[in-house]
Write an enzyme that holds these catalytic residues in place. Sequence first.
Site, PDB file in Angstrom:
ATOM      1  N   ARG A  86     -20.730   9.684   5.777  1.00 39.72           N
ATOM      2  CA  ARG A  86     -20.561   8.364   5.077  1.00 39.72           C
ATOM      3  C   ARG A  86     -19.253   8.085   5.672  1.00 39.72           C
ATOM      4  O   ARG A  86     -18.455   8.691   6.231  1.00 39.72           O
ATOM      5  CB  ARG A  86     -20.045   8.799   3.632  1.00 39.72           C
ATOM      6  N   ASP A 227     -10.433   6.325  -1.472  1.00 44.64           N
ATOM      7  CA  ASP A 227     -11.309   6.902  -0.464  1.00 44.64           C
ATOM      8  C   ASP A 227     -10.575   6.605   1.125  1.00 44.64           C
ATOM      9  O   ASP A 227     -10.899   7.464   1.962  1.00 44.64           O
ATOM     10  CB  ASP A 227     -12.775   6.202  -0.404  1.00 44.64           C
ATOM     11  N   LYS A 238     -13.702   3.584  -5.349  1.00 48.67           N
ATOM     12  CA  LYS A 238     -15.207   3.372  -6.013  1.00 48.67           C
ATOM     13  C   LYS A 238     -15.354   1.860  -6.550  1.00 48.67           C
ATOM     14  O   LYS A 238     -14.405   1.230  -6.952  1.00 48.67           O
ATOM     15  CB  LYS A 238     -15.390   4.008  -7.010  1.00 48.67           C
TER      16      LYS A 238
END
Length: 344
Positions: A86, A227, A238
């Site tokens: 990711r 993140d 998010k």
Amino acid sequence: MEARDGIGLKISNDTLQLIDQTQLPHTEQWLTIADTQAMIEAIHGLKVRGAPMIGIAAALFLATKASAGAGADSLADDLARLRDARPTAVNLMFAMDRLAAALERNGPAGLIETAESLADRDAMLCEAIADNGATRIAHGEQIMTHCNTGALATAGIGTALGVIRRAHEQDKAIHVWVNETRPLLQGGRLTAWELGRLGIPYTLISDSMAAAVMATHRIDRVIVGADRIAANGDTANKIGTYGLAVAARYHGARFEVAAPYTTLDPECDDGSAIEIEQRSPAEVQGVAGAAGALRWAPIDAPVYNPAFDITPAELIDSWILDIDVFDRTDVAGGALDAGGGAFG
Ligand code: MRU
């Protein structure tokens, strides 16, 4: 390898098991991660998720392989593949880079030791974040949160949710407003589940209600995770976080980001340098569930589905890290260089 028995991750007999977070809260299904491809698919499919947790899970998986006898060359190949599973959460890259250096220095035994220490330290970082954030929370606060930042997303008690949990443990009589977090519902499924297990009072709302709740109810602060945090404090989290920050500023609620130092990326000068993961249109056209996929949009509906957004530093009141809490003036002065974090 040392056995582990967490809410979302277990290790026994050199085998990693992960709870399938896509099936929670109604089904608690444990997956045995048999090979590197399965680990990559678990990360990409969000069976395991949350910025710190994907780094820790990938690291511990490689440690199980090393412990079962995998050689340095195959571990190095797997490391490189997992690093790309990711793109937005820097914690995955942080963990893989630490493991690559340890492998280079001390071979597979060094990789195992480093993976276990990263997991143990992540739990300690969560405790430090919780302590730093909870001291600032007053009795009776109404706190809004987004996505899932708890024990499922870390190796410890969580980041933003860890702060909330600590304030609850301190008998501060807080109430939590949980945004469901479209499209994959990490708030409605996972945060609601974790808060229920902890006995923390909460109310679940759909994302589109957040600004209206700020207008009609007193929301004292919004606490979210991250993140990746750029050197200037711009924060990737998010999708939906940016809109919450705009609404919080308008309504006079504090907006805070809680994260370990492993989420800081000094290589990114600002948020524009952070790669945002784009995900499948199917996630927005409908929903995949235990009972199969339910599609409500036209089959060919064009979709834009970024998994994260960037909240500019100027909308963030503080960054609650393991080392300390920084405000906007600290961050503008370059304070986000946290060195080795709270534990050296
Ligand atoms: O796509 P996800 O579910 O991995 O996204 C997770 C988040 O955005 C979290 O808020 C963030 O990783 C912090 S987790 C402690």
